[in-house]
Write a protein that holds these residues in place. Sequence first.
Motif, PDB file in Angstrom:
ATOM      1  N   LEU A 155      51.652  37.250  39.056  1.00 47.83           N
ATOM      2  CA  LEU A 155      51.513  37.201  40.512  1.00 47.83           C
ATOM      3  C   LEU A 155      52.824  37.528  41.213  1.00 47.83           C
ATOM      4  CD1 LEU A 155      49.284  34.000  40.979  1.00 47.83           C
ATOM      5  CD2 LEU A 155      48.631  36.356  41.529  1.00 47.83           C
ATOM      6  N   ILE A 156      53.924  37.044  40.647  1.00 53.46           N
ATOM      7  CA  ILE A 156      55.229  37.240  41.281  1.00 53.46           C
ATOM      8  C   ILE A 156      55.740  38.668  41.104  1.00 53.46           C
ATOM      9  CG2 ILE A 156      57.660  36.535  41.227  1.00 53.46           C
ATOM     10  CD1 ILE A 156      56.657  33.721  40.438  1.00 53.46           C
ATOM     11  N   SER A 157      55.541  39.209  39.908  1.00 51.23           N
ATOM     12  CA  SER A 157      56.141  40.508  39.584  1.00 51.23           C
ATOM     13  C   SER A 157      55.240  41.702  39.904  1.00 51.23           C
ATOM     14  CB  SER A 157      56.500  40.554  38.091  1.00 51.23           C
ATOM     15  OG  SER A 157      55.334  40.383  37.291  1.00 51.23           O
ATOM     16  N   LYS A 158      53.997  41.489  40.250  1.00 52.71           N
ATOM     17  CA  LYS A 158      53.060  42.589  40.508  1.00 52.71           C
ATOM     18  C   LYS A 158      53.497  43.390  41.728  1.00 52.71           C
ATOM     19  CE  LYS A 158      49.053  44.862  40.479  1.00 52.71           C
ATOM     20  NZ  LYS A 158      48.631  45.807  39.444  1.00 52.71           N
ATOM     21  N   SER A 170      38.778  43.240  39.197  1.00 51.01           N
ATOM     22  CA  SER A 170      38.535  44.663  38.962  1.00 51.01           C
ATOM     23  C   SER A 170      37.837  45.333  40.133  1.00 51.01           C
ATOM     24  CB  SER A 170      37.671  44.851  37.704  1.00 51.01           C
ATOM     25  OG  SER A 170      38.305  44.303  36.568  1.00 51.01           O
ATOM     26  N   LYS A 171      37.123  44.546  40.951  1.00 49.89           N
ATOM     27  CA  LYS A 171      36.309  45.136  42.012  1.00 49.89           C
ATOM     28  C   LYS A 171      36.767  44.772  43.426  1.00 49.89           C
ATOM     29  CE  LYS A 171      33.302  47.106  39.246  1.00 49.89           C
ATOM     30  NZ  LYS A 171      33.130  48.577  39.193  1.00 49.89           N
ATOM     31  N   LEU A 172      37.445  43.623  43.585  1.00 49.48           N
ATOM     32  CA  LEU A 172      37.779  43.161  44.934  1.00 49.48           C
ATOM     33  C   LEU A 172      39.287  43.146  45.176  1.00 49.48           C
ATOM     34  CD1 LEU A 172      35.206  40.221  45.154  1.00 49.48           C
ATOM     35  CD2 LEU A 172      34.986  42.529  46.098  1.00 49.48           C
ATOM     36  N   ARG A 173      40.002  42.168  44.604  1.00 47.28           N
ATOM     37  CA  ARG A 173      41.447  42.035  44.772  1.00 47.28           C
ATOM     38  C   ARG A 173      42.076  41.772  43.414  1.00 47.28           C
ATOM     39  NH1 ARG A 173      40.077  43.696  48.967  1.00 47.28           N
ATOM     40  NH2 ARG A 173      40.582  42.988  51.085  1.00 47.28           N
ATOM     41  N   TRP A 174      43.203  42.444  43.145  1.00 48.53           N
ATOM     42  CA  TRP A 174      43.828  42.337  41.829  1.00 48.53           C
ATOM     43  C   TRP A 174      44.265  40.922  41.499  1.00 48.53           C
ATOM     44  CZ3 TRP A 174      48.687  40.372  41.255  1.00 48.53           C
ATOM     45  CH2 TRP A 174      49.483  40.286  42.410  1.00 48.53           C
ATOM     46  N   TYR A 175      44.678  40.163  42.517  1.00 50.08           N
ATOM     47  CA  TYR A 175      45.247  38.841  42.254  1.00 50.08           C
ATOM     48  C   TYR A 175      44.194  37.791  41.882  1.00 50.08           C
ATOM     49  CZ  TYR A 175      43.859  38.342  47.176  1.00 50.08           C
ATOM     50  OH  TYR A 175      43.162  38.347  48.348  1.00 50.08           O
ATOM     51  N   LEU A 176      42.905  38.127  42.038  1.00 47.66           N
ATOM     52  CA  LEU A 176      41.865  37.162  41.669  1.00 47.66           C
ATOM     53  C   LEU A 176      41.879  36.867  40.167  1.00 47.66           C
ATOM     54  CD1 LEU A 176      38.834  38.359  43.858  1.00 47.66           C
ATOM     55  CD2 LEU A 176      40.319  36.372  44.210  1.00 47.66           C
ATOM     56  N   ASP A 177      42.254  37.855  39.376  1.00 44.46           N
ATOM     57  CA  ASP A 177      42.253  37.654  37.920  1.00 44.46           C
ATOM     58  C   ASP A 177      43.327  36.646  37.491  1.00 44.46           C
ATOM     59  OD1 ASP A 177      41.480  38.154  35.207  1.00 44.46           O
ATOM     60  OD2 ASP A 177      43.236  39.441  35.011  1.00 44.46           O
TER      61      ASP A 177
END
Length: 399
Positions: free
Chosen positions: A201-204, A269-276
């Motif tokens: 989350l921090i480095s993305k 994969s479909k909405l927001r990357w950070y959800l994973d």
Amino acid sequence: MADRKTSSDSTLNKSSDIVVLDQNESRSDIERASGSTALIPVDPYQIRDGILTEEEIEGLRRRKKGKAVAKYQSRQNNLILALLKPMEEHTEDAKAEEEASRLPVKIAIYASLVANFALCILQMYAAISSGSLSLLATGIDSVFDIGSNVLLFWLHRKAVSLDSNKWPVGGARLETIGNIVYGFLMGSVNLIVIVESARTLISKEGDALAPFHLPSIIAVAAALAVKGLLFLYSYSLRKKSSQVQVLWQDHRNDLWINGFGILMSCGGSKLRWYLDPVGAIIIALGVIISWGRTVYQEFELLAGKSAPHEFLQLVIYKAATFTDEIEKVDTVRAYHSGPDYFVEVDIVMDANTPLWKAHDVSQQLQDKIEVLPNVDRAFVHVDHEWTHVPEHRKPKSTT
């Protein structure tokens, strides 16, 4: 003969579990008299009068706010029937229940072992091929499912075969200790998942979505379906075996872990990357909290948590009505030593009672208590008076 009365100093509370009951009436050995299931058990305190019929309970239930009262009275009915039931019947019922559940319990254990091994491979494939942190969290949990099965199986076998000379209290506590160790291991590994997800989350950089990997979702969905079946099967057996209890908790946790993992992986994969990565953190925290509660409960068993109040009442009543040689029941304690109970009973007999008779009465009572379900050991202490401080209590230091 002195009138039968209850001492004004009699007390009963869950911390000390002290009860004083006069037994000066002449009566035969109640326990032996009620040993036959063909006879109505002797009821010296007339507690049978407290039983309400189903019609009376239904009448209570129809009253305004009467459901709680009806539920309470149903529990009282069950308690009274348990108190009046001879100890031999308690033992026989427990043996019959154990015998009836032996095969289903074995099926639950081995089915969980085989299924968890297959699902471990399936879910680790899903985690590695998709690169999803949420699916990685579910995969790590599946690896530890295998460890849980193997550890519980080994500890159960070890507990049964322990040398009684080296381990005189038996091996019942081994399974409790194993659950605690396993819980700490689960917490440690999920902390690593939290750290890795937080680092992502921090480095993305950027808002690019992760690629959607359908085979991984199908694999985890299949694991979710199998866990659902295992959960339903072990639900009715969870109170029959400590092993199945832990496995049931494991299947219950896996249902929401796998379901939530699929949702958050798809969302990443479909909405927001950070959800994973957020999903991975939530899953890991949920596992830590769940196993933290389990570890706390297992620590309570090792620390000597009191037995349920209903069990204490059963032991008190059975001791008080065991024989007319027992004048009073001074103190009753029952506490966990692992999954089963240690029971301490202090009884009062006449000061002129011959040693052989005092020994025989206490030994017979101890033998009766030790064959009750969930009792590991029982200790019966005989005294000639009840005005002293309860036995076996070390005085507290004032410094």
